[in-house]
Every structure is written in structure tokens, then in C-alpha cells.
Motif scaffolding. Structure first.
Motif, PDB file in Angstrom:
ATOM      1  N   TYR A  35      -5.567 -11.516   6.278  1.00  0.00           N
ATOM      2  CA  TYR A  35      -6.830 -11.150   6.912  1.00  0.00           C
ATOM      3  C   TYR A  35      -7.593 -12.411   7.327  1.00  0.00           C
ATOM      4  O   TYR A  35      -7.567 -13.408   6.607  1.00  0.00           O
ATOM      5  CB  TYR A  35      -7.690 -10.340   5.948  1.00  0.00           C
ATOM      6  N   ALA A  47      -6.660  -6.933  -5.742  1.00  0.00           N
ATOM      7  CA  ALA A  47      -6.245  -5.536  -5.909  1.00  0.00           C
ATOM      8  C   ALA A  47      -4.731  -5.436  -6.053  1.00  0.00           C
ATOM      9  O   ALA A  47      -4.218  -4.702  -6.901  1.00  0.00           O
ATOM     10  CB  ALA A  47      -6.720  -4.704  -4.718  1.00  0.00           C
ATOM     11  N   ARG A  48      -4.002  -6.225  -5.228  1.00  0.00           N
ATOM     12  CA  ARG A  48      -2.536  -6.177  -5.309  1.00  0.00           C
ATOM     13  C   ARG A  48      -2.050  -6.664  -6.662  1.00  0.00           C
ATOM     14  O   ARG A  48      -1.109  -6.114  -7.240  1.00  0.00           O
ATOM     15  CB  ARG A  48      -1.932  -7.077  -4.221  1.00  0.00           C
ATOM     16  N   SER A  51      -2.492  -4.075  -9.559  1.00  0.00           N
ATOM     17  CA  SER A  51      -1.834  -2.782  -9.450  1.00  0.00           C
ATOM     18  C   SER A  51      -0.390  -3.024  -9.022  1.00  0.00           C
ATOM     19  O   SER A  51      -0.043  -2.877  -7.866  1.00  0.00           O
ATOM     20  CB  SER A  51      -2.587  -1.917  -8.442  1.00  0.00           C
ATOM     21  N   ARG A  88       9.364   3.236  -1.394  1.00  0.00           N
ATOM     22  CA  ARG A  88       8.257   3.288  -0.436  1.00  0.00           C
ATOM     23  C   ARG A  88       6.925   2.922  -1.083  1.00  0.00           C
ATOM     24  O   ARG A  88       6.059   2.352  -0.455  1.00  0.00           O
ATOM     25  CB  ARG A  88       8.133   4.705   0.124  1.00  0.00           C
ATOM     26  N   GLN A  89       6.752   3.310  -2.333  1.00  0.00           N
ATOM     27  CA  GLN A  89       5.449   3.133  -2.955  1.00  0.00           C
ATOM     28  C   GLN A  89       5.381   1.914  -3.858  1.00  0.00           C
ATOM     29  O   GLN A  89       4.309   1.538  -4.290  1.00  0.00           O
ATOM     30  CB  GLN A  89       5.097   4.382  -3.766  1.00  0.00           C
ATOM     31  N   GLN A 115       7.265  -1.449   1.208  1.00  0.00           N
ATOM     32  CA  GLN A 115       6.233  -1.829   2.174  1.00  0.00           C
ATOM     33  C   GLN A 115       5.545  -3.110   1.724  1.00  0.00           C
ATOM     34  O   GLN A 115       5.196  -3.256   0.565  1.00  0.00           O
ATOM     35  CB  GLN A 115       5.206  -0.705   2.312  1.00  0.00           C
ATOM     36  N   GLY A 116       5.365  -4.028   2.684  1.00  0.00           N
ATOM     37  CA  GLY A 116       4.795  -5.332   2.351  1.00  0.00           C
ATOM     38  C   GLY A 116       3.321  -5.245   2.034  1.00  0.00           C
ATOM     39  O   GLY A 116       2.666  -4.308   2.469  1.00  0.00           O
ATOM     40  N   PRO A 117       2.759  -6.204   1.292  1.00  0.00           N
ATOM     41  CA  PRO A 117       3.453  -7.319   0.646  1.00  0.00           C
ATOM     42  C   PRO A 117       4.247  -6.870  -0.570  1.00  0.00           C
ATOM     43  O   PRO A 117       3.775  -6.046  -1.340  1.00  0.00           O
ATOM     44  CB  PRO A 117       2.294  -8.234   0.234  1.00  0.00           C
TER      45      PRO A 117
ATOM     46  N   ILE B  54      -8.427   0.640  -8.189  1.00  0.00           N
ATOM     47  CA  ILE B  54      -7.616  -0.486  -7.711  1.00  0.00           C
ATOM     48  C   ILE B  54      -6.356   0.023  -7.019  1.00  0.00           C
ATOM     49  O   ILE B  54      -5.943  -0.511  -5.993  1.00  0.00           O
ATOM     50  CB  ILE B  54      -7.238  -1.413  -8.880  1.00  0.00           C
ATOM     51  N   ASN B  55      -5.758   1.093  -7.581  1.00  0.00           N
ATOM     52  CA  ASN B  55      -4.543   1.631  -6.950  1.00  0.00           C
ATOM     53  C   ASN B  55      -4.821   2.072  -5.523  1.00  0.00           C
ATOM     54  O   ASN B  55      -4.029   1.810  -4.618  1.00  0.00           O
ATOM     55  CB  ASN B  55      -4.017   2.818  -7.763  1.00  0.00           C
ATOM     56  N   LEU B  57      -7.269   1.024  -3.564  1.00  0.00           N
ATOM     57  CA  LEU B  57      -7.540  -0.165  -2.749  1.00  0.00           C
ATOM     58  C   LEU B  57      -6.240  -0.865  -2.380  1.00  0.00           C
ATOM     59  O   LEU B  57      -6.039  -1.259  -1.233  1.00  0.00           O
ATOM     60  CB  LEU B  57      -8.427  -1.136  -3.533  1.00  0.00           C
ATOM     61  N   LYS B  58      -5.357  -1.003  -3.377  1.00  0.00           N
ATOM     62  CA  LYS B  58      -4.109  -1.709  -3.110  1.00  0.00           C
ATOM     63  C   LYS B  58      -3.320  -1.023  -2.008  1.00  0.00           C
ATOM     64  O   LYS B  58      -2.791  -1.670  -1.112  1.00  0.00           O
ATOM     65  CB  LYS B  58      -3.268  -1.774  -4.374  1.00  0.00           C
ATOM     66  N   ASN B  59      -3.272   0.312  -2.076  1.00  0.00           N
ATOM     67  CA  ASN B  59      -2.512   1.026  -1.053  1.00  0.00           C
ATOM     68  C   ASN B  59      -3.164   0.897   0.311  1.00  0.00           C
ATOM     69  O   ASN B  59      -2.480   0.885   1.327  1.00  0.00           O
ATOM     70  CB  ASN B  59      -2.356   2.495  -1.444  1.00  0.00           C
ATOM     71  N   LEU B  60      -4.506   0.814   0.339  1.00  0.00           N
ATOM     72  CA  LEU B  60      -5.181   0.613   1.625  1.00  0.00           C
ATOM     73  C   LEU B  60      -4.876  -0.775   2.186  1.00  0.00           C
ATOM     74  O   LEU B  60      -4.810  -0.951   3.398  1.00  0.00           O
ATOM     75  CB  LEU B  60      -6.694   0.778   1.446  1.00  0.00           C
ATOM     76  N   PHE B  61      -4.696  -1.760   1.293  1.00  0.00           N
ATOM     77  CA  PHE B  61      -4.488  -3.138   1.742  1.00  0.00           C
ATOM     78  C   PHE B  61      -3.028  -3.458   2.029  1.00  0.00           C
ATOM     79  O   PHE B  61      -2.702  -4.588   2.323  1.00  0.00           O
ATOM     80  CB  PHE B  61      -5.009  -4.121   0.685  1.00  0.00           C
ATOM     81  N   LYS B  62      -2.133  -2.473   1.935  1.00  0.00           N
ATOM     82  CA  LYS B  62      -0.739  -2.731   2.276  1.00  0.00           C
ATOM     83  C   LYS B  62      -0.648  -3.152   3.730  1.00  0.00           C
ATOM     84  O   LYS B  62      -1.374  -2.642   4.584  1.00  0.00           O
ATOM     85  CB  LYS B  62       0.082  -1.454   2.054  1.00  0.00           C
ATOM     86  N   ARG B  63       0.265  -4.079   4.010  1.00  0.00           N
ATOM     87  CA  ARG B  63       0.294  -4.619   5.369  1.00  0.00           C
ATOM     88  C   ARG B  63       1.150  -3.804   6.310  1.00  0.00           C
ATOM     89  O   ARG B  63       1.026  -3.916   7.523  1.00  0.00           O
ATOM     90  CB  ARG B  63       0.815  -6.051   5.324  1.00  0.00           C
ATOM     91  N   THR B  64       2.091  -3.040   5.791  1.00  0.00           N
ATOM     92  CA  THR B  64       2.961  -2.271   6.682  1.00  0.00           C
ATOM     93  C   THR B  64       2.898  -0.798   6.325  1.00  0.00           C
ATOM     94  O   THR B  64       2.610  -0.426   5.200  1.00  0.00           O
ATOM     95  CB  THR B  64       4.421  -2.735   6.562  1.00  0.00           C
ATOM     96  N   HIS B 225       3.390   6.460   1.613  1.00  0.00           N
ATOM     97  CA  HIS B 225       3.127   5.119   1.100  1.00  0.00           C
ATOM     98  C   HIS B 225       1.852   4.605   1.748  1.00  0.00           C
ATOM     99  O   HIS B 225       1.238   5.283   2.570  1.00  0.00           O
ATOM    100  CB  HIS B 225       4.302   4.210   1.452  1.00  0.00           C
ATOM    101  N   LEU B 229      -0.744   7.305   1.042  1.00  0.00           N
ATOM    102  CA  LEU B 229      -0.757   7.544  -0.398  1.00  0.00           C
ATOM    103  C   LEU B 229      -2.168   7.405  -0.952  1.00  0.00           C
ATOM    104  O   LEU B 229      -2.562   8.143  -1.853  1.00  0.00           O
ATOM    105  CB  LEU B 229       0.195   6.570  -1.092  1.00  0.00           C
TER     106      LEU B 229
END
Lengths: 210, 311
Positions: A35, A47-48, A51, A88-89, A115-117, B54-55, B57-64, B225, B229
Motif C-alpha cells: 500500500y 493484522a496478517r 492471524s 484458498r483461505q 492467496q497472497g501474501p 483481526i481475522n 481485517l486480515k482477509n480484507l487486506f489479502k492482496r489477491t 477467500h 470470506l
């Protein structure tokens, strides 16, 4: 997004028959920029890191060390670690010890579907230099030639305590923004693919598993 | 004309947004709390309270994110539309103009339809993902849903006959004036049938065959995902809390304030959790047979009870 057939920069998918080629996407994966605002990226990384969903795919003898992580004794849930049965998750792939050529094919399929990252932890000495299987005919010696690795936990086998320590170390690394394995994989895609195809003789899957 | 319309409806929409935020936040927090209780039963410490947030948020911040088609996009959207729609027609706080949402004369039927809507939308979305486990999960989920809707519908019909109204606000109003007026006391047969149906709705053991972790990975959302998700996770908390609010309104006298609401819904949820940690999982044929036997019979008995005893 994934179906960009008949454009210039596509994958060959030479391992598939003509009929199968219509069923799979031949788009190239693309690298993703962080970003533009640093505070947002830092928050996303926090957050990453807090979790981490581990792909429940035991790839070697070390997979047995993953089970106690969730039990009362070690309770990895405290660190935001959870198991996810579907690639996927999940965001963390733990390579549990040696990877045979046959398993490597499945590892690549699963890794590319994540899915990345996405982050990879190698458990044990085998993915580093082959360990006790260094001269085996069907075991990968240097794992990071095939998939980018973020963290190694060596030993034979490392105990769950070591695994928990490694997970905490991975969290620190993610928060510093140093885990860009998914981007490294995309940027050196041709090199990784060439290495993979060198050892996997029966390549009957698309070049990138979307 | 238009300004009148806006003046009437805009404040309602604003108030509903506040309710939506509070209920979602409460649902997520309660989810973490329940997870911690289950962890304590298993001798663990469990997740931190912030983990569900956090879970998401993390899924929202996934890049793909990849797509499997239009319906795959719409599945989570339908799901959360079902959750929001259900909450929109339930009066959350009794006697409060602000938190009565879009409650109206026939809202009970609308709410029951909305509870179906999200599940069906999700079934279409997950069906398009093409994953065999999704299809198995949906087949199991929908058949179990059909089974537990029967005792629930019978219980609802029973209390509709009892109070002679289809408005949730009127049903809550009829239960005011002390705990002896609650439906759980006046019509305990219907409450029993509905609570048994609720065990199926919440998706804990012994009725968690449609999610079935460790078996069919996680059922319908296998292929969802990233942002999809996070929508589903938000809805899980929102829809869960909404159903508890509905149960509290129908059977436990409603609530006149947020604290009362939180205590009551939490205690209702604990019924499902206690059963969940104590019992192993039913197979799908066992759970369907169970719902069609005892809870359905209790549901029919509740209608007879209302006709013979209460009226």
C-alpha cells in the motif's frame, strides 16, 4: 481477472492436452505492490501477523509435530494461529520435513492456490540440505529452489516449542514487512518453473494453478 | 412529497445503521468469548478477544482474490443481505423508537423468509465455485435446514395462535410485566421445540455436519477467500446474534435495554454451547431423523397445547 486467453504474455500450459487447455487459465501471476501509505501497510502487516492460518497439509514426517500445536499443552490459538483445511483461505504453508518429488508436485499446486501474501516455513533439516536423505533419488535437497521460503526451523525433528518460537519469529518478520515470498515467486517465476520442471518429470498440470 | 419521505425514512436508516454496528460488534465479541469458553473446557487458554476482528481485517487486506463467476461474487453478498435483512425487521429493544428498526405488522413472517434467503444465496454461490466439498456441504446444510425449520415453524405458529398477532413488537408487549408472562413459562412446549431447533441453527455439535471441520474441509465456504470470506465471517457474527435476538423476543420477554439484551442472548447462546461441548457429532441422516421425530412432535404438541389449554 484470471481468464486472459490469447493475449501476448501468457503461459504455455504445454503439459496439458489441447482439450484440457481450454479448461485452465493461462494468465501469468502478477506481483503486488505494498500500500502506498506506510501506516496502512504496517497495520495490514500487523493484522496478517496476528492471524496466521496454517494449511493443514502434512508433507513429511514433521507433520506429526503440527498436531500438538493445537492441543492444551502448546495451544497455538493464543498467537492467532489456526488450521485451515483449504489452501484458498490459509496464509502459512509449513513444509513438514523432507519433500519427495511426488509431494513437491502437490506442494506447488497447493502453494499456487493460496492467496497472497503467503508465507512458507520449512521444518527440519531436510528442506535445507537434504538431511539424512541427502543422496536419496526422489527427495528434494534444497527446497528454496522450488518455492520461496520465509523461515527455516532446523533440527531432526524440531519439537513443538521450536515451532512456536519459529511462528513468533515469523510474526516479527511479517510485521517488519520482510516476508514477500509471493512477490519473489512471481518476479522469478521462470526460474522457479524451470527448476520445478527439471525434477518433476510427469508435468500434467497448468503452469500456474490459479 | 419526496422531502416528507426522506424526513420519515432517513432517520430510520440512520438508527438501523447504529443497531447494525452494535449487533455485529457484539456478535464478534461474543464469538470470541464462546471460543474462549470452549478452549477452557478443553484445557486451553484460547484466542484473544480481538481475534475475530483481526481475522476479518486480515482477509480484507489479502492482496489477491480470484473469481469463479458472477454467482460466486453474489453468494457472500446474498448471505450478508440475508443477515442484515433479518435484523432490519426485528425490533431489538422493546419500547425504544430508535432501536425498533423497520418493525411492522407482519414482520414475523418476513423475518422467517429472510432467514432462508441468505442460506439459499450462499448455496448458489458456493455451488458455482465447483468444489466437490462445497456441494457436499450445501447438500447437508440445506437438508438439515429443512429438518430444523419444521419444529421452529411449528413453534412460531403456536405462539402466533397464542398471542393472535404476527407482529414481533406485539408479541414482546404481551410478555411484559415480569418473568411469569414470558413465553418460556406460558407456552413452554413451543419454547422447547424452538430451542431444539436452535441447536441445529447455531451449527454447534451435534449438528455441525454441514461445516464438518476435519471431514469435508469446511463445507460450503471451501473456495471462498480474501474479501468474500471476510463478508461471510462478518455475517456469521451478525446473523448469529440476530437469531438470538429473535429468540429472546419470541420466548424470553424481549429486552428494554442493551445490557438486558446482552445478558439474555448470551444465556440463550450458552444452551447451544453447553450441548455443543458435551455431545459428539451426528451424521446427517441421524440429525434429520432427530429433527423429524422428537422436536417435530413437540412442535405439534405445542399447537395442541395452545388450542386446548391456553385459548
Amino acid at each position: 481477472m484470471i481468464k486472459s486467453l490469447n493475449t501476448e504474455d501468457t503461459l504455455e500450459n504445454a503439459g496439458l492436452t489441447e482439450e484440457e487447455q481450454k479448461l485452465f487459465s493461462n494468465a501469468r501471476p502478477q506481483a503486488y505492490e505494498p500500500y502506498p501509505i506506510k501506516a496502512v501497510e504496517d497495520f495490514a502487516n500487523w493484522a496478517r501477523a496476528n492471524s496466521l492460518w496454517i494449511l493443514a497439509f502434512g508433507t513429511g514426517c514433521g507433520a506429526i509435530e503440527l498436531r500438538p500445536l493445537m492441543t492444551a499443552r502448546f495451544d497455538a490459538n493464543r498467537f492467532g494461529v489456526a488450521g485451515r483445511p483449504t489452501p484458498r483461505q490459509s496464509s502459512v504453508f509449513i513444509i513438514g520435513g523432507y519433500a519427495s518429488v511426488k509431494t513437491l508436485k502437490r506442494i506447488i499446486r497447493s502453494y499456487e492456490q493460496m492467496q497472497g501474501p503467503k508465507f512458507v516455513i520449512c521444518l527440519g533439516i531436510c528442506p535445507v540440505n537434504g538431511g539424512m536423505y541427502f543422496d536419496s533419488y526422489n527427495t528434494i535437497n534444497q527446497f528454496d529452489q522450488y518455492i520461496p521460503v520465509d523461515l527455516y526451523i532446523t533440527g531432526c525433528m524440531p519439537r513443538p516449542e521450536a515451532l512456536v518460537a519459529g511462528i513468533i519469529e515469523l510474526q516479527k518478520k511479517i510485521k517488519r514487512g520482510e516476508c514477500d515470498g509471493a512477490n519473489r515467486y512471481v518476479e522469478n517465476f521462470d526460474w522457479y518453473k524451470a527448476n520445478q520442471k527439471k525434477v518433476i518429470k510427469s508435468w500434467d498440470m497448468p503452469d500456474y494453478n490459479w | 412529497m419526496i422531502s416528507e419521505f426522506l424526513a420519515n425514512w432517513l432517520p430510520k436508516v440512520g438508527n438501523f445503521s447504529i443497531t447494525l454496528l452494535i449487533v455485529t460488534f457484539y456478535g464478534l465479541l461474543m464469538g470470541a468469548f464462546i471460543e474462549r469458553i470452549i478452549a477452557k473446557v478443553q484445557g486451553r487458554i484460547g484466542i484473544p478477544y480481538r481475534q475475530p476482528f483481526i481475522n476479518i481485517l486480515k482477509n480484507l487486506f489479502k492482496r489477491t482474490a480470484i473469481s469463479h463467476g458472477v454467482m460466486f461474487y453474489l453468494g457472500p453478498v446474498f448471505r450478508i443481505a440475508g443477515g442484515i435483512g433479518t435484523l432490519a425487521f426485528i425490533p431489538v429493544i422493546y419500547g425504544s423508537e430508535m432501536f425498533s428498526n423497520f418493525s411492522m405488522a407482519g414482520d414475523l413472517f418476513l423475518v422467517i423468509y429472510f432467514m432462508f434467503f441468505g442460506q439459499l444465496g450462499m448455496a448458489l454461490g458456493a455451488g458455482e465455485s465447483g468444489h466437490p466439498y462445497s456441494a457436499i456441504g450445501i447438500a447437508r446444510g440445506l437438508s438439515q435446514m429443512t429438518a430444523y425449520e419444521v419444529p421452529f415453524a411449528l413453534a412460531v405458529i403456536s405462539i402466533v395462535i397464542q398471542y393472535d398477532t404476527l407482529s414481533i413488537t406485539d408479541i414482546v408487549a404481551a410478555q411484559q410485566g415480569g418473568w411469569q408472562n414470558w413465553t418460556v413459562i406460558t407456552n413452554w412446549v413451543a419454547t422447547l421445540a424452538a430451542i431444539l431447533a436452535m441447536l441445529g441453527m447455531t451449527g454447534y455439535s451435534p449438528f455441525d455436519i454441514f461445516l464438518a471441520p476435519q471431514e469435508i474441509p469446511i463445507g460450503p465456504p471451501t473456495e471462498f477467500h480474501s474479501a468474500y470470506l471476510s463478508l461471510l465471517q462478518t455475517n456469521r457474527a451478525l446473523f448469529g446474534a440476530t437469531k438470538l435476538v429473535l429468540f429472546m423476543n419470541l420466548f424470553f420477554g424481549g429486552a428494554t435495554g442493551w445490557v438486558e439484551l446482552m445478558i439474555k442472548t448470551f444465556l440463550i447462546y450458552m444452551i447451544a454451547v453447553i450441548v455443543g461441548v458435551a455431545f459428539p457429532r451426528f451424521r446427517v441422516d441421524q440429525s434429520i431423523r432427530f429433527f423429524f421425530k422428537i422436536p417435530t412432535l413437540i412442535g405439534i404438541a405445542s399447537i395442541i397445547y395452545v388450542q386446548m389449554v391456553l385459548i
